[in-house]
Design a protein around this motif. Structure first.
Motif, PDB file in Angstrom:
ATOM      1  N   ALA A   1       0.894  -1.285   0.065  1.00  0.00           N
ATOM      2  CA  ALA A   1       0.067  -0.141  -0.084  1.00  0.00           C
ATOM      3  C   ALA A   1       1.065   1.280   0.042  1.00  0.00           C
ATOM      4  O   ALA A   1       0.494   2.350  -0.829  1.00  0.00           O
ATOM      5  CB  ALA A   1      -0.999   0.117   1.068  1.00  0.00           C
TER       6      ALA A   1
ATOM      7  N   VAL B   1      -4.728  -4.042  -1.322  1.00  0.00           N
ATOM      8  CA  VAL B   1      -4.503  -3.114  -2.141  1.00  0.00           C
ATOM      9  C   VAL B   1      -5.196  -2.442  -3.248  1.00  0.00           C
ATOM     10  O   VAL B   1      -5.451  -1.392  -3.667  1.00  0.00           O
ATOM     11  CB  VAL B   1      -3.067  -2.957  -2.427  1.00  0.00           C
TER      12      VAL B   1
ATOM     13  N   LEU C   1      -8.155  -1.091  -2.518  1.00  0.00           N
ATOM     14  CA  LEU C   1      -8.094   0.361  -1.957  1.00  0.00           C
ATOM     15  C   LEU C   1      -7.801   1.202  -3.226  1.00  0.00           C
ATOM     16  O   LEU C   1      -8.098   2.520  -3.234  1.00  0.00           O
ATOM     17  CB  LEU C   1      -6.835   0.320  -1.315  1.00  0.00           C
TER      18      LEU C   1
ATOM     19  N   MET D   1     -10.549   3.457  -4.479  1.00  0.00           N
ATOM     20  CA  MET D   1     -11.052   4.455  -3.658  1.00  0.00           C
ATOM     21  C   MET D   1     -10.907   5.719  -4.391  1.00  0.00           C
ATOM     22  O   MET D   1      -9.881   6.067  -5.126  1.00  0.00           O
ATOM     23  CB  MET D   1     -10.314   4.639  -2.297  1.00  0.00           C
TER      24      MET D   1
END
Length: 413
Positions: free
Chosen positions: A41, A359, A362, A365
């Motif tokens: 990340a 990740v 993620l 987003m």
């Protein structure tokens, strides 16, 4: 051939062992999952930031130096009092440098005025106005989507023509082509000759966001905004080598010192700024972020690694009798070793894949101007780190299992 067959059998035994203890397997891989997630990340965030910032810096040019009053200093102890009394660069100095410089590809004078109202019919918006000379497109990207760039004649006679950004075109000329249309900047008529491609949002809008910018000739800009003493920027494009840029910097310093009448022991009363300094300062932040990712993820992976090792010792203890039977039937030491080592690596890889998948989720987003992209390099890094952790965690339990005496192992309960 027998080696590969036994290796495959080792892999199958490892997979069956993991499936038969699903809860224990899940708890064991959590540490690796969190660790890989933290590392990848951070790496993905750093890569995305770096890509975004490099895209922003591309608009102030590569192999370019800027002559300005203030230096680009990135520290808390900025000695502003040393630079406050410096003279500002002038248009005459721009002309002097453009005539005298031998190591420059292009010399440009430019100035900016923010939040200037532009109008067309009943539409209006606040824009960034930039006045510039002809070679601006040689030092900075000016991607034209519609229309064209300035001509020499338009710059020489300071004609009221403009190249507008994508947001300006959309707000002032909705549903129509802006090329050839006349709009007002600060009450004066300007003709649109070009529209830049949309850049979109970025973390660093160095030199101003081109989407809300109107590029006009320097002469037209000076007529509108240079009623007092103008403070302009001079940008100089060097040749595409570090040596050529160093020679250019030395030549500029010598010419400007002579032009301003500085004595040999006097310090420069001007700043020579390079975009590389900004990139270097930002690069230092990236190093800190990357180190933080390794530290945070490292602790999690360390815990996960001990967890896997502990589970592997338990597995060896539980399957000691089976190991004895396998050995008595002719199983080699490497067969037993690979069986437990594959189990540890597989366990760690599953945890790593779970972290990478988090990740990936993620990256969907909405983070505003920051576009997160999980690269293939970071995926391979995550898998590589997971494999190494699996090998380190499983090698001792696997070696212990492979060295068991078959007679003693069969008798084990």
């Amino acid at each position: 051939m027998q080696f590969f067959r036994q290796t495959f059998e080792s892999f199958r035994f490892a997979w069956q062992a993991l499936r038969s203890n699903l809860l224990r397997t899940t708890l064991s891989l959590l540490g690796v999952t969190v660790g890989i997630f933290a590392i990848i990340a951070v790496f993905t965030l750093v890569d995305s930031l770096e890509r975004n910032i490099k895209d922003s810096l591309s608009f102030i040019g590569d192999k370019v130096i800027y002559i300005q009053k203030w230096p680009w200093v990135f520290s808390n102890d900025f000695p502003w009092w040393r630079y406050f009394q410096r003279p500002v660069p002038t248009y005459n100095e721009y002309r002097f440098l453009s005539e005298k410089l031998e190591n420059a590809q292009a010399v440009v004078a430019m100035d900016f005025k923010g939040r200037v109202t532009v109008k067309f019919a009943n539409n209006s918006m606040a824009c960034l106005i930039q006045g510039t000379t002809l070679d601006y497109n040689k030092i900075s990207e000016v991607p034209i989507e519609q229309g064209r760039y300035f001509t020499q004649q338009e710059i020489d006679v300071s004609r009221n023509v403009a190249i507008i950004g994508a947001d300006v075109a959309e707000n002032l000329f909705p549903g129509q082509s802006p090329i050839g249309a006349t709009f007002k900047i600060n009450g004066l008529n300007f003709v649109v000759i070009g529209v830049q491609k949309r850049k979109g949002e970025s973390i660093l809008n160095v030199g101003g966001n081109p989407d809300i910018k109107c590029l006009i000739s320097f002469g037209a800009f000076a007529k509108m905004f240079h009623s007092g003493k103008p403070d302009i920027d001079i940008a100089i494009k060097g040749f595409d080598t570090d040596e050529g840029l160093g020679e250019l910097e030395s030549e500029v310093r010598g010419l400007l010192r002579t032009r301003r009448g500085l004595r040999p022991l006097q310090e420069d009363n001007f700043a020579i700024n390079r975009p590389e300094a900004l990139a270097k300062a930002i690069g230092g932040i990236f190093v800190v972020l990357t180190l933080a990712g390794w530290v945070i993820g490292g602790f999690s992976i360390l815990i996960g690694g001990f967890g896997i090792a502990n589970i592997m010792f338990v597995s060896v203890k539980e399957r000691t009798n089976i190991i004895g039977i396998q050995k008595s039937l002719g199983a080699k030491n490497y067969f037993i070793l690979f069986q437990f080592l594959f189990e540890a690596v597989l366990l760690s890889l599953v945890g790593g894949l779970a972290g990478i998948f988090l990740v990936y989720l993620l990256s969907f987003m909405n983070l505003g101007s920051l576009d997160l992209q999980l690269s293939a390099g970071n995926i391979l890094l995550g898998l590589g780190v997971s494999s190494v952790i699996g090998i380190l965690s499983g090698i001792i339990p696997a070696f212990t299992a492979s060295r068991l005496d078959p007679v003693i192992a069969i008798r084990a309960k």
